[in-house]
Design a protein around this motif. Structure first.
Motif, mmCIF file in Angstrom:
data_model
loop_
_atom_site.group_PDB
_atom_site.id
_atom_site.type_symbol
_atom_site.label_atom_id
_atom_site.label_comp_id
_atom_site.label_asym_id
_atom_site.label_seq_id
_atom_site.Cartn_x
_atom_site.Cartn_y
_atom_site.Cartn_z
ATOM 1 N N ARG A 57 0.828 -1.204 0.000
ATOM 2 C CA ARG A 57 0.000 0.000 0.000
ATOM 3 C C ARG A 57 0.866 1.258 0.000
ATOM 4 O O ARG A 57 0.544 2.235 -0.673
ATOM 5 C CB ARG A 57 -0.959 -0.036 1.178
ATOM 6 N N ALA A 58 1.966 1.244 0.723
ATOM 7 C CA ALA A 58 2.881 2.385 0.720
ATOM 8 C C ALA A 58 3.498 2.560 -0.667
ATOM 9 O O ALA A 58 3.632 3.684 -1.165
ATOM 10 C CB ALA A 58 3.967 2.198 1.778
ATOM 11 N N ALA A 59 3.858 1.451 -1.299
ATOM 12 C CA ALA A 59 4.430 1.509 -2.646
ATOM 13 C C ALA A 59 3.433 2.103 -3.629
ATOM 14 O O ALA A 59 3.795 2.902 -4.498
ATOM 15 C CB ALA A 59 4.864 0.108 -3.092
ATOM 16 N N GLN A 60 2.174 1.729 -3.493
ATOM 17 C CA GLN A 60 1.149 2.283 -4.370
ATOM 18 C C GLN A 60 0.995 3.783 -4.138
ATOM 19 O O GLN A 60 0.815 4.546 -5.081
ATOM 20 C CB GLN A 60 -0.186 1.566 -4.151
ATOM 21 N N ALA A 61 1.080 4.216 -2.876
ATOM 22 C CA ALA A 61 0.971 5.639 -2.557
ATOM 23 C C ALA A 61 2.116 6.436 -3.174
ATOM 24 O O ALA A 61 1.949 7.585 -3.578
ATOM 25 C CB ALA A 61 0.935 5.844 -1.045
ATOM 26 N N VAL A 62 3.296 5.816 -3.271
ATOM 27 C CA VAL A 62 4.450 6.456 -3.879
ATOM 28 C C VAL A 62 4.309 6.467 -5.402
ATOM 29 O O VAL A 62 4.912 7.277 -6.087
ATOM 30 C CB VAL A 62 5.750 5.725 -3.451
ATOM 31 N N GLY A 63 3.489 5.583 -5.934
ATOM 32 C CA GLY A 63 3.283 5.517 -7.372
ATOM 33 C C GLY A 63 3.974 4.359 -8.049
ATOM 34 O O GLY A 63 4.054 4.312 -9.270
ATOM 35 N N LEU A 64 4.490 3.412 -7.279
ATOM 36 C CA LEU A 64 5.135 2.254 -7.873
ATOM 37 C C LEU A 64 4.084 1.333 -8.477
ATOM 38 O O LEU A 64 2.998 1.176 -7.927
ATOM 39 C CB LEU A 64 5.938 1.482 -6.826
ATOM 40 N N SER A 65 4.424 0.723 -9.570
ATOM 41 C CA SER A 65 3.550 -0.273 -10.173
ATOM 42 C C SER A 65 3.652 -1.561 -9.345
ATOM 43 O O SER A 65 4.563 -1.718 -8.534
ATOM 44 C CB SER A 65 3.990 -0.557 -11.612
ATOM 45 N N LEU A 66 2.744 -2.486 -9.572
ATOM 46 C CA LEU A 66 2.824 -3.762 -8.864
ATOM 47 C C LEU A 66 4.088 -4.525 -9.258
ATOM 48 O O LEU A 66 4.668 -5.231 -8.438
ATOM 49 C CB LEU A 66 1.571 -4.603 -9.123
ATOM 50 N N GLU A 67 4.540 -4.344 -10.483
ATOM 51 C CA GLU A 67 5.785 -4.999 -10.918
ATOM 52 C C GLU A 67 6.978 -4.432 -10.139
ATOM 53 O O GLU A 67 7.837 -5.179 -9.676
ATOM 54 C CB GLU A 67 5.977 -4.792 -12.418
ATOM 55 N N GLU A 68 7.030 -3.112 -9.989
ATOM 56 C CA GLU A 68 8.109 -2.497 -9.219
ATOM 57 C C GLU A 68 8.026 -2.901 -7.750
ATOM 58 O O GLU A 68 9.045 -3.150 -7.104
ATOM 59 C CB GLU A 68 8.044 -0.970 -9.332
ATOM 60 N N THR A 69 6.808 -2.983 -7.249
ATOM 61 C CA THR A 69 6.599 -3.393 -5.859
ATOM 62 C C THR A 69 7.078 -4.819 -5.660
ATOM 63 O O THR A 69 7.732 -5.132 -4.664
ATOM 64 C CB THR A 69 5.116 -3.269 -5.482
ATOM 65 N N SER A 70 6.780 -5.675 -6.604
ATOM 66 C CA SER A 70 7.220 -7.068 -6.528
ATOM 67 C C SER A 70 8.739 -7.155 -6.490
ATOM 68 O O SER A 70 9.305 -7.930 -5.705
ATOM 69 C CB SER A 70 6.667 -7.853 -7.719
#
Length: 179
Positions: A57-70
């Protein structure tokens, strides 16, 4: 090794994380979170999964894609909370990403003053999408809305005249107001 009492069923994980069970199953399918199955086939998640979800959820707030989050999650422990050293490695990557986003937003803010927001994307003075009216070379109308890609707009094909682009079949073209 965690005890069976430290494992959360998907409903409890959903309630504690604030996400729908379907989102958790999707995250599991993508490999962002992991579960074990009981003898009856029910999913059980470790409590550390709550931290991974908070991370997502923090990664999404920063704007990372799910691929980047992975990719970032792959650098963190799967079964426990990250320590300070592990987290700092990821945080440095996020800091660079946030700095980059801030720079892009500041550039956009600076260019908004020349944009009247009409959507034509073919104005001579459009500094946002069409600096120097490069899109006019490709034909009349809102070139990007008509499907042209910004990296190819204004690039003439050798031997092809701009008139050929105007006569090409396709969606109806609107001639922009001279501005």
């Amino acid at each position: 090794m965690t005890s069976p009492h430290d494992r959360l069923p998907i409903g409890e994980l959903a309630g504690r994380s604030g996400l729908a069970a379907s989102a958790l199953r999707y995250y599991e399918q993508l490999g962002l979170i992991h579960s074990e199955r009981t003898g009856g086939g029910q999913r059980r998640f470790t409590r550390a999964t709550l931290r991974r979800i908070a991370f997502i959820r923090a990664a999404q707030a920063v704007g990372l894609s799910l691929e980047e989050t992975s990719a970032a999650l792959a650098r963190l422990p799967r079964d426990r909370a990250p320590n300070a050293t592990e987290w700092n490695k990821v945080a440095r990557t996020w800091t660079r990403r946030i700095d980059q986003q801030i720079a892009e937003l500041q550039k956009l803010r600076g260019q908004l003053s020349s944009c009247i927001g009409c959507g034509c994307l073919s104005l001579r003075k459009c500094g946002l999408y069409n600096p120097g009216d490069a899109a006019a070379v490709s034909g009349a109308g809102a070139r990007y809305l008509l499907g042209d890609r910004p990296e190819t707009v204004g690039v003439e094909t050798p031997g092809a005249a701009p008139e050929a682009a105007r006569a090409a079949p396709g969606p109806a073209r609107v001639t922009p107001d001279p501005a």
